[in-house]
Design a protein around this motif. Structure first.
Motif, mmCIF file in Angstrom:
data_model
loop_
_atom_site.group_PDB
_atom_site.id
_atom_site.type_symbol
_atom_site.label_atom_id
_atom_site.label_comp_id
_atom_site.label_asym_id
_atom_site.label_seq_id
_atom_site.Cartn_x
_atom_site.Cartn_y
_atom_site.Cartn_z
ATOM 1 N N ALA A 154 1.287 6.664 -6.843
ATOM 2 C CA ALA A 154 0.132 7.496 -7.200
ATOM 3 C C ALA A 154 0.442 8.969 -6.972
ATOM 4 C CB ALA A 154 -1.092 7.068 -6.396
ATOM 5 N N THR A 155 1.151 9.276 -5.904
ATOM 6 C CA THR A 155 1.510 10.657 -5.602
ATOM 7 C C THR A 155 2.500 11.191 -6.637
ATOM 8 O OG1 THR A 155 1.119 10.280 -3.254
ATOM 9 C CG2 THR A 155 2.461 12.191 -3.834
ATOM 10 N N GLU A 207 0.829 -1.206 0.000
ATOM 11 C CA GLU A 207 0.000 0.000 0.000
ATOM 12 C C GLU A 207 0.863 1.255 0.000
ATOM 13 O OE1 GLU A 207 -2.509 -0.502 3.426
ATOM 14 O OE2 GLU A 207 -4.103 -1.417 2.246
ATOM 15 N N GLY A 208 1.947 1.230 0.756
ATOM 16 C CA GLY A 208 2.860 2.373 0.793
ATOM 17 C C GLY A 208 3.470 2.653 -0.566
ATOM 18 N N GLY A 259 1.815 14.310 -8.933
ATOM 19 C CA GLY A 259 2.768 15.425 -8.954
ATOM 20 C C GLY A 259 3.203 15.771 -10.363
ATOM 21 N N ARG A 260 3.469 14.740 -11.186
ATOM 22 C CA ARG A 260 3.856 14.995 -12.579
ATOM 23 C C ARG A 260 2.714 15.647 -13.354
ATOM 24 N NH1 ARG A 260 6.760 10.060 -11.777
ATOM 25 N NH2 ARG A 260 5.011 8.833 -12.551
ATOM 26 N N ALA A 261 1.486 15.210 -13.099
ATOM 27 C CA ALA A 261 0.331 15.810 -13.784
ATOM 28 C C ALA A 261 0.175 17.272 -13.386
ATOM 29 C CB ALA A 261 -0.939 15.023 -13.465
ATOM 30 N N LEU A 270 6.595 17.884 -0.311
ATOM 31 C CA LEU A 270 5.534 18.463 0.524
ATOM 32 C C LEU A 270 4.543 17.396 0.974
ATOM 33 C CD1 LEU A 270 4.794 21.772 -1.434
ATOM 34 C CD2 LEU A 270 5.824 21.566 0.841
ATOM 35 N N THR A 271 4.194 16.504 0.068
ATOM 36 C CA THR A 271 3.257 15.431 0.416
ATOM 37 C C THR A 271 3.856 14.520 1.470
ATOM 38 O OG1 THR A 271 2.308 15.528 -1.806
ATOM 39 C CG2 THR A 271 1.895 13.539 -0.530
#
Length: 115
Positions: free
Chosen positions: A26-27, A19-20, A31-33, A64-65
């Motif tokens: 996904a992050t 999951e990590g 971020g790229r998008a 930041l995330t």
């Protein structure tokens, strides 16, 4: 992946690890998008500048995330410690009330039986 005693890791820890990794990936995609959308808003950039801005933005977004996740995890640990301390205090109080009630009942039974 095995532990020092050659036992395979628990299924829950494998699921948590998976999951990590999925969350991080996904992050990164997110971020790229966002970096692409931000760079699109800057029409004056050359292709090289645009790539540089996208890379920096995506890296900053991920950092930041990650800090946000770390703050959330730290606060979760703090809350858990607070709730565990309150639970222990309530359990001690309940045990004390139970013992006092049992002692009172015993004294009542003994005093009634002596009459």
């Amino acid at each position: 992946m095995t532990t020092m005693d050659d036992r395979p890791p628990a299924p829950r820890s494998l699921i948590d690890e998976l999951e990590g990794h999925l969350l991080i990936e996904a992050t990164k995609v997110e971020g790229r998008a966002e970096a692409g959308r931000f760079a699109d808003s800057l029409a004056c950039l050359t292709d090289t500048q645009r790539e540089d801005v996208e890379v920096r933005f995506a890296d900053t977004y991920l950092a930041l995330t990650r800090r946000s996740w770390e703050r959330t995890a730290r606060r979760g640990r703090e809350l858990r410690a607070e709730y565990e301390a309150r639970y222990r205090a309530l359990r001690r109080r309940l045990c004390a009330v139970f013992l006092l009630g049992a002692a009172f009942a015993l004294v009542t039974v003994v005093s009634v039986s002596r009459r």
